[in-house]
Design a protein around this motif. Structure first.
Motif, PDB file in Angstrom:
ATOM      1  N   LYS A   1       0.849  -1.198   0.000  1.00 13.83           N
ATOM      2  CA  LYS A   1       0.000   0.000   0.000  1.00 13.83           C
ATOM      3  C   LYS A   1       0.882   1.245   0.000  1.00 13.83           C
ATOM      4  O   LYS A   1       0.974   1.955   0.997  1.00 13.83           O
TER       5      LYS A   1
ATOM      6  N   GLY B   1      -8.064  -3.596   1.897  1.00 16.94           N
ATOM      7  CA  GLY B   1      -9.133  -3.570   2.892  1.00 16.94           C
ATOM      8  C   GLY B   1      -8.579  -3.162   4.244  1.00 16.94           C
ATOM      9  O   GLY B   1      -7.369  -3.008   4.411  1.00 16.94           O
ATOM     10  N   PRO B   2      -9.467  -2.979   5.225  1.00 17.66           N
ATOM     11  CA  PRO B   2      -9.005  -2.642   6.582  1.00 17.66           C
ATOM     12  C   PRO B   2      -8.454  -3.900   7.244  1.00 17.66           C
ATOM     13  O   PRO B   2      -9.228  -4.756   7.669  1.00 17.66           O
ATOM     14  N   CYS B   3      -7.138  -4.053   7.312  1.00 20.06           N
ATOM     15  CA  CYS B   3      -6.589  -5.378   7.643  1.00 20.06           C
ATOM     16  C   CYS B   3      -5.291  -5.290   8.430  1.00 20.06           C
ATOM     17  O   CYS B   3      -4.247  -5.727   7.948  1.00 20.06           O
ATOM     18  N   HIS B   4      -5.352  -4.746   9.624  1.00 23.07           N
ATOM     19  CA  HIS B   4      -4.116  -4.707  10.416  1.00 23.07           C
ATOM     20  C   HIS B   4      -3.650  -6.125  10.743  1.00 23.07           C
ATOM     21  O   HIS B   4      -4.423  -6.952  11.232  1.00 23.07           O
TER      22      HIS B   4
ATOM     23  N   LYS C   1      -4.949   6.642   2.248  1.00 24.58           N
ATOM     24  CA  LYS C   1      -5.377   6.452   3.642  1.00 24.58           C
ATOM     25  C   LYS C   1      -4.192   6.491   4.591  1.00 24.58           C
ATOM     26  O   LYS C   1      -4.340   6.820   5.773  1.00 24.58           O
ATOM     27  N   ASN C   2      -3.000   6.164   4.120  1.00 21.18           N
ATOM     28  CA  ASN C   2      -1.811   6.240   4.977  1.00 21.18           C
ATOM     29  C   ASN C   2      -1.464   7.687   5.317  1.00 21.18           C
ATOM     30  O   ASN C   2      -0.973   7.987   6.403  1.00 21.18           O
TER      31      ASN C   2
ATOM     32  N   ASP D   1     -10.780   1.258   5.060  1.00 19.64           N
ATOM     33  CA  ASP D   1      -9.337   1.269   5.320  1.00 19.64           C
ATOM     34  C   ASP D   1      -8.894   2.653   5.782  1.00 19.64           C
ATOM     35  O   ASP D   1      -7.997   2.792   6.623  1.00 19.64           O
TER      36      ASP D   1
ATOM     37  N   VAL E   1      -9.941   2.797   9.554  1.00 23.49           N
ATOM     38  CA  VAL E   1      -9.112   2.027  10.491  1.00 23.49           C
ATOM     39  C   VAL E   1      -7.727   2.660  10.638  1.00 23.49           C
ATOM     40  O   VAL E   1      -7.150   2.672  11.727  1.00 23.49           O
ATOM     41  N   THR E   2      -7.225   3.217   9.548  1.00 25.52           N
ATOM     42  CA  THR E   2      -5.889   3.824   9.634  1.00 25.52           C
ATOM     43  C   THR E   2      -5.951   5.134  10.416  1.00 25.52           C
ATOM     44  O   THR E   2      -5.012   5.493  11.129  1.00 25.52           O
TER      45      THR E   2
ATOM     46  N   ASN F   1      -3.224   0.386  16.186  1.00 26.27           N
ATOM     47  CA  ASN F   1      -2.292  -0.503  15.473  1.00 26.27           C
ATOM     48  C   ASN F   1      -1.645   0.184  14.279  1.00 26.27           C
ATOM     49  O   ASN F   1      -0.685  -0.332  13.721  1.00 26.27           O
ATOM     50  N   SER F   2      -2.208   1.320  13.859  1.00 33.37           N
ATOM     51  CA  SER F   2      -1.701   1.913  12.616  1.00 33.37           C
ATOM     52  C   SER F   2      -0.288   2.474  12.791  1.00 33.37           C
ATOM     53  O   SER F   2      -0.037   3.340  13.633  1.00 33.37           O
ATOM     54  N   ARG F   3       0.610   1.975  11.936  1.00 32.66           N
ATOM     55  CA  ARG F   3       1.980   2.486  11.931  1.00 32.66           C
ATOM     56  C   ARG F   3       2.012   3.935  11.473  1.00 32.66           C
ATOM     57  O   ARG F   3       2.763   4.750  12.001  1.00 32.66           O
ATOM     58  N   ASN F   4       1.171   4.263  10.486  1.00 34.36           N
ATOM     59  CA  ASN F   4       1.162   5.634   9.972  1.00 34.36           C
ATOM     60  C   ASN F   4       0.673   6.617  11.032  1.00 34.36           C
ATOM     61  O   ASN F   4       1.204   7.710  11.181  1.00 34.36           O
TER      62      ASN F   4
HETATM   63  O1  LIG Z   1      -3.076  -1.063   5.771  1.00 36.94           O
HETATM   64  C1  LIG Z   1      -3.197  -1.211   6.960  1.00 36.94           C
HETATM   65  C2  LIG Z   1      -4.484  -1.515   7.606  1.00 36.94           C
HETATM   66  O2  LIG Z   1      -5.457  -1.794   6.655  1.00 36.94           O
HETATM   67  C3  LIG Z   1      -2.005  -0.982   7.825  1.00 36.94           C
HETATM   68  O3  LIG Z   1      -1.928   0.378   8.100  1.00 36.94           O
HETATM   69  P1  LIG Z   1      -0.633   0.950   8.795  1.00 36.94           P
HETATM   70  O4  LIG Z   1       0.505   0.688   7.846  1.00 36.94           O
HETATM   71  O5  LIG Z   1      -0.875   2.378   9.070  1.00 36.94           O
HETATM   72  O6  LIG Z   1      -0.431   0.148  10.058  1.00 36.94           O
END
Ligand SMILES: O=C(CO)COP(=O)(O)O
Ligand SMILES: NC(=O)C1=CN([C@@H]2O[C@H](COP(=O)(O)OP(=O)(O)OC[C@H]3O[C@@H](n4cnc5c(N)ncnc54)[C@H](OP(=O)(O)O)[C@@H]3O)[C@@H](O)[C@H]2O)C=CC1
Length: 329
Positions: A107, A137-140, A192-193, A245, A248-249, A254-257
């Protein structure tokens, strides 16, 4: 029996390998560090990413030999950071991919032309558009590690490819949706990031839930503007593949971004934030790539512009957000 090859040893690759091996699909797995390969062979877990996940040793074949791994699978999944995909592809010849299906799990934007990963792979490795799909998709990965209900989308212009790939990923906790808009999904997954970074910055600056809701709804408009620049016959942006997505981001811990944005708001430089994270925040490079793309297409995207000026234009985060406050509706 069909075999799959997974390229990449990080958290997303590990989560995908978990699903595949639970489905008893022989999975050849390329990880670039030999100590990781040895640990997985001996202990059945990835020491560096999602170490809590137990992988069934009967179905995983880890290796640090990229060509061997690619040769073995009829389906190849690329799950490295998008900044690494050029280097990975440089080691590969398109003849390796004859009659294989390819799945991009990335992504981010690729290269100077800010390509969507599936387009880049298709162009460089000569894969027909009908043979390459995108998983999104929204998928951490942390939630897949915990077998929490997740909706994955598989996107390709060819329904047969979607159907053949879908069976690999269905689990009691994984629902798979089909989609025929890989370009739109690619751009939505990149944008979304950027929103994730903006959301982390806003949290770090002390804004509350009321502002966050305004930020995220404006981000939906920005996503809509970006998607309008890549027309599709049929697209429902409120579908979870796109809007889900983004949500969730924007909201998940959990989102790294999002965490990257918070670290910037705490005063860290981008380089230090990347190091502290220890995992990829695709939005960092994507901000630059998408900003270039938006300028080229003459799109007015205040959130993207704000994040760009803070990360790459030396604008202070406080000034950037004060200006943004006036642009949101
Ligand atoms: O794509 C993701 C969730 O769908 C992961 O997002 P992050 O890279 O921000 O953790
Ligand atoms: N994590 C998630 O929840 C999700 C991630 N994604 C996407 O998946 C992609 C990968 O992200 P993620 O797994 O989270 O990243 P991580 O930071 O968890 O891991 C990155 C992995 O890529 C490896 N890598 C880096 N450069 C190269 C290279 N040149 N050649 C081979 N391997 C390399 C790293 O190796 P090393 O450890 O040796 O540095 C590491 O194994 C991103 O595009 C991300 O947006 C999509 C959905 C969910």
């Amino acid at each position: 029996m069909i075999e799959v090859s997974v390229v990449g040893g990080g958290s997303w690759a590990t989560a995908l390998v978990k699903i595949l091996t639970e489905n008893k699909i022989p999975t050849n797995w390329y990880l670039r560090r030999n100590e990781q390969v040895k640990h997985i062979k001996e202990k059945g877990s990835n020491p560096s990413y999602l170490p809590q996940v137990r992988l069934n040793p009967l179905f995983i074949f880890p290796s640090d030999n990229l060509l061997e791994v690619i040769e073995r699978g009829q389906i190849v999944i690329f799950a490295v950071p998008s900044a690494a995909i050029q280097a990975v592809c440089n080691e590969l010849d398109s003849s390796l991919f004859t009659n294989k299906m390819v799945l991009s799990a990335m992504k981010g934007t690729v290269g100077a032309n800010n390509e969507v990963p599936s387009s880049f792979i298709s162009r460089i490795l000569n894969i027909p558009a009908t043979q390459i799909a995108t998983i999104a998709g929204p998928c951490h990965s942390e939630e897949i590690a915990a077998s929490k209900l997740t909706y994955l989308s598989l996107s390709c212009t060819n329904q047969d490819t979607v159907d053949r790939l879908s069976v690999l990923f269905r689990r009691p906790y994984i629902k798979v949706c089909g989609n025929d808009d890989p370009m739109g999904v690619g751009y939505a997954s990149i944008y979304k990031n950027v929103l994730g970074i903006a959301s982390g910055m806003a949290t770090g600056l002390g804004y509350g839930d009321n502002f966050m809701a305004v930020l995220v709804s404006n981000a939906l408009f920005e996503m809509q503007n970006i998607l309008a620049s890549t027309p599709a016959e049929q697209r429902e942006m409120l579908n979870s593949t796109y809007a889900g997505d983004l949500l969730v981001t924007g909201y998940s811990n959990n989102s790294r971004n999002r965490r990257f944005g918070e670290l910037i708001a705490q005063g860290h430089s981008a380089e230090i934030a990347v190091n502290k994270l220890g995992m990829v925040a695709e939005g960092y490079h994507a901000t630059q790539g998408l900003f270039g793309y938006a300028n080229e297409k003459e799109l007015n995207l205040p959130i993207l512009t704000t994040v760009y000026r803070i990360l790459f234009g030396k604008e202070s985060i406080e000034t950037g957000f004060k200006k943004l406050e006036e642009k949101l509706i």
